[in-house]
Structure formats: C-alpha cells, structure tokens
Design an enzyme around this catalytic site. Structure first.
Site: not given
Lengths: 314, 282
Positions: A7, A34, A55, A80, A114, A164
């Site tokens: 990231r 993020s 989105e 997303f 998550d 991530r």
C-alpha cells in the site's frame, strides 16, 4: 527477511507519478488513508477527488476524467473497487477502453480481521473476464511500484490488487516492467505458479520441498492478464506437474488462467495440475493473517503438500 | 428574456427535422425508442443547433461543449442532430443497429463521431459528465458539460450519488437536464415506482433548479442561459415533456418506449413529422 508494504509502495508510486505527469488524477472513496492514495492528495489537492462512499459514482467519474485526457487512478478496498461498481467498470470504462487505473487495496485475505465482506476472493476473476481490462497482482512492494508506474503508460483500463500487510520482498527494486512471468527459483520436478504474496510463500514451500528431495520451480505471475502464455508454457515444459497458488478464488483466477493456457498448449504441456487458493468459498475473520491463510490451505506446509499432491498425479 | 423570432423559428424547424430523422431510423417492423427520443428532441435541438459550442470538422475539438445522454436509449435524437450538423453521412440513418454500422443501439463514442461516452446502462452518464466537468475545470477550460437524464432513470441509485457529489465539488460547468416525460419502459412512473417532488429532491442535494416546459423553446433557451450564469454549484433543468411528443398515437404511452411501428403507423409518423417541418417553415 526484509518486509515492506504494498500500500505504501502504491501511494508513493502514485505520488511520484503525480510529480512527473500533471495528467495524473486520483479518486478516493473515503479510504484514502488505507489505500495511501492520500499521499497524492496531500501534494496535489486539486487533482485528488474525494468521491465519498460511492464507488459506482467514483468509477464513472473516473471515466469522465479519462475522457478529458486525464489518467485516473481510483482506489479503494478490492471488494469495493471491483464487485460493487462492476457495471460501471464494464460500461463506462472498459467498453470505451478508457485510461482508468483501478487499485484494489487490502486484496485477498489481507484484511484478515474485517472478514468475508471485506476480503476479495473474486476480484481477479471478475476483472479478468472484462474485455479490454488488464489485471496485475504484484508479489511485493517493489513490484507494486513498478506496475503502478507502468500502468500510466499502458493504454486503457488496468486493475492492480495490493496486499494490506507488510510482506517480504522477493523482487528487485526499480525493475523494468515487461509483463513476463518470472522464474524466481528453478527446479526440475514441479512448477509452482504463484501470484501476489503467495510468491514468497511458494518460495518458502520450495525450500521445504527441497529438504524432502522434491525440486520445485517457482514462477511469479504478476501480470495475470494479458497472461504471458509463452512463458507459462516454457516454464511448465519438462515438469512432471504444476501447482497454482493464489490468495483468491481458483475459479476464474490464476488457477483458471494457467489451466486454460496449459490445456490449450502442445500435448507436452498437459501435465497434472493442482490449483490452490480460495476453493469456492468466502473468507472469515481472524486475529492473525497467517492463521487465516492456513485456514484456507495457503500455509507454507499446505503449499508444499499440494505440490506433492500434484506430483502424485503424474 | 425574449429570443429572436428567427432563432425560435429555426429551432422549431430543426426539432421537426430531428423528428423526421428519428422516424427514418425506425423503419416499420423494427423496434426503436420513439417515445423517449421525441420527448427530449426539442431540448436537444436547442443544445446542438444553438446553445452549445460544436465543431463538426473536429469532433474532438478541445474547446467544444459536451453532451452526454445518460438515458442512452434516446440516442436517435442525438444521431439526428449530429447528422443534420454533418458529423456523418445521412445514409447511416437507415443503418441504425446494423452490423459494422456507425450508429449503435446505444451511444458509443468509438463508433459515432460526436458521441462523447458510452451510455445505455442507466444511471452512469451523470457521473461520467461530472468527471468531464472536473477534468475540464482542472484544465482551465471554459467548455461546459450537459447531461440528459431520464425521469425513470432517477430510480437508479447512482444518479443520487452523482447528485450528491457534483454540488460537493462545486462544478458550475455541469448542467443536468431531466427529461420528465413521466413514462418509463413498462408503464407510467406513477404505476412503476412513484416518486414526488423532483425539483425539491435536486434542490435538497444542492443543485440550482430550473423547471421548464421542455417543448417551449423560449423556456429552454432561457434555462440554458441561466444555467451558464450560475456559479459555485451545478444546475439541473427539470424539463417537463411528453413521451412521444409530436406523434399523438404514441404520446404518453409506455407501449412506444421501444416499439416497432406498423406500415400504417410509420406512414402516419412520417406524415406528422413532415407536417411539423412544413408548419415550422411557414
């Protein structure tokens, strides 16, 4: 083992691109912290568009920006970024082959806590099936930088999925992008085609296999579409069996892409193949990333076992 | 504001010609979107033949204004206008929806000169237009972006995402036009999914709202001119229209959303459009 974050590499590469080319713009759906596209936003607020948690609107707005000559990078979590605005990507972006670069962040199982709503198992498959779309899955932070920058020069829609978490470096910094599959470790019994963070894990599995007398070749497939079919066939040639490893559904993902290539190749390329990844399942929450990968058969020992399973078919 | 009688007469004539062309593109026995194309014909004629900066010799002229039909199924109206302006040869009007043709069933920027985007999957064009407006502003361009949205299309959630985003980004080079013809594909909006207070909805989202009779050229021109003067927010023109306007057998009827005309109806439509043209030319 040096670890690095894809990231951060994406955010830095986007920022670098912004400095080099004023046509680069970025869109965000309230997850800039993020995805780290906020690094670009901090430096170029005029070229950074906060679209809110919307989105579908973001994807079509990116298309509009591309229609005025800009190169639009839109970023959000992989689920997303792909499934939610699927038809917008299809109709507004892919049909007219617009210069929209989609970053699916926190891809695969990497957003381990998550749970299933936030873990992308289908993003590779659904982006891959779209005509005109190119699909990238870098192995580490270095490759993320290379591909993020290369996308600016590759005409038309692109999708990049990034992990991530901090993951080990397996590629060199500043390599030139050539779209080819790369042999990361040579071997003579079984070839393991891996993508993303699974490349490092396949390399670790290969070490274990070596200790058990199994020689595994590990190939990094970071450009899943267009797939370097010639390279896949060349690296499969002479092997007794093949294994694919991905942090995504094997249905439509790397497993499918490699299977399609091998089956369509010359007779000698039709070697036994085992596909390892998300086996027609969604993810789940976990306290640790490693634990979650092991839950779905993506532990290093699992990969080694799958390689032997492939060989047993030979 | 009052407009020159000659201009009004010219636009009336061009709008009639557009209807002649629309009918030409829907030969008997072939389905075509007569209803939603003719409801927006007058607004579109005002845009192409007077209000917008267009350049047929260079369809990609950076200084042009842009028109996006988010309700892409009304493409016939855009095709008629582009044809009359000389963007492509008239022969193509008879070749709508044919293999390798220039005129696709829904707008395709790659196939048709003058078409700005790919639309047809409803709800997306306003967001695309917003992106264009942001891009043009970024480049310091004074070009404007117009976007035709269907009233039935307002059932798509993405319209309201864009409706929220455009005022947040303060784009005043964007003007949406809602073709309120009150009928959608299968029935009236009232019977499909009734929703009230269209102007109030847009106003609540932060748009400058102008409501007009979408078949009155003075009102159309005044609204488009007013929209140009609005600063710091986008404008939406709520155009109250009649689906199938100009063709009484089809007016207000969902059956003519995308219908094939019989030989008799086609002849009737041709006659009606021709009469409109002659009337406008008097």
């Amino acid at each position: 083992m040096e670890k690095s974050n894809m990231r951060k590499a994406y955010g830095q590469a986007l920022l670098d691109l912004g400095k080099e080319n004023e046509k680069i713009v970025a869109l965000e759906a309230d997850l800039g912290k993020s995805t780290m596209s906020n690094m670009f936003g901090g430096e170029f607020p005029n070229r950074y568009f906060q679209m809110g948690i919307a989105e579908a609107d973001m994807a079509s707005t990116a298309a509009g920006l591309a229609l005025t000559g800009h190169i639009a990078y839109m970023s959000t979590f992989a689920v997303f970024a792909t499934g939610r605005p699927y038809d917008q990507i299809r109709s507004s972006i892919c049909i007219p082959r617009l210069n929209v670069k989609i970053c699916g962040s926190s891809a695969g199982l990497s957003d381990f806590g998550d749970g299933k709503t936030h873990q992308s198992v289908d993003d590779i498959a659904i982006m891959r099936v779209l005509p005109n779309m190119k699909v990238f899955s870098p192995a580490d932070a270095n490759e993320t930088e290379v591909i993020t920058k290369a996308m600016a020069d590759i005409p038309g829609p692109c999708y990049i999925r990034v992990n991530r978490n901090d993951v080990p470096l397996v590629t060199e910094k500043g390599a030139a992008y050539d779209g080819k599959v790369k042999c990361m470790k040579d071997g003579s019994d079984v070839v393991i085609f891996a993508t993303g963070y699974m490349v490092w894990r396949a390399l670790e599995a290969a070490k274990k296999l070596e200790a058990e007398g199994v020689s595994a070749r590990v190939v990094n497939v970071s450009t899943i579409k267009p797939l370097d079919a010639e390279g896949v066939l060349a690296f499969a040639k002479g092997m007794k069996a093949a294994l694919t490893v991905e942090e995504a559904s094997v249905i439509g993902g790397l497993g499918s892409a490699v299977a399609e290539t091998l089956i369509a190749g010359p007779a000698e390329s039709r070697i036994p193949l085992v596909r390892q990844g998300m086996m027609d399942t969604f993810g789940t929450s976990s306290k640790e990333y490693e634990q979650l990968l092991e839950e779905y058969g993506l532990g290093i020992d699992d990969i080694a076992a799958k390689a032997k399973e492939a060989l047993a078919l030979a | 504001m009052s407009y020159d009688a000659k201009l009004l007469k010219y636009l009336k004539k061009m709008a009639a010609q557009v209807r002649v062309d629309i009918v030409e593109m829907i030969p008997p026995g072939k389905a075509g979107h007569l209803g939603g194309s003719s409801s927006i014909a007058d607004v579109t004629a005002a845009l192409y033949f007077h209000h917008m900066k267009v350049n047929k010799d260079d369809p990609k002229d950076p200084n042009r204004d842009r028109l996006v039909f988010s309700k892409g199924h009304a493409a016939l109206t855009q095709y008629a206008c582009l044809c009359e302006l000389g963007y492509f040869d008239r022969k193509w009007l008879k070749e709508v929806k044919t293999l390798h043709g220039v005129l696709q069933g829904h707008p395709d920027m790659d196939k048709t000169p003058g078409i700005e985007a790919v639309t047809g999957s409803l709800g997306q064009g306003l967001s695309v237009s917003l992106g264009m407006a942001l891009g043009l502003r970024l480049d310091g361009s004074d070009s404007r972006v117009y976007c035709v949205v269907g009233d039935g299309e307002m059932e798509e959630g993405q319209i309201w995402e864009a409706a929220m985003a455009a005022p947040a980004h303060k784009v005043d080079n964007l003007c949406a036009i809602v073709d309120c013809n009150k009928v959608q594909a299968t029935d009236t909006i009232e019977n499909v999914l009734p929703f009230a207070n269209v102007p109030g909805k847009w106003a609540a989202f932060g748009w400058h709202v102008i409501e007009i009779d979408g078949h009155n050229f003075e009102e159309i021109l005044a609204a488009l001119d007013e929209a140009k003067t609005v600063k710091g927010q986008p404008t939406v023109i709520i155009a109250n229209t009649i689906k199938g306007k100009g063709f009484p057998f089809a007016e207000g009827k969902a059956a003519y959303h995308n219908a094939a005309m019989s030989e008799e109806q086609f002849a009737e439509a041709q006659r009606l459009a021709q009469e409109m043209l002659e009337e406008a030319d008097k």
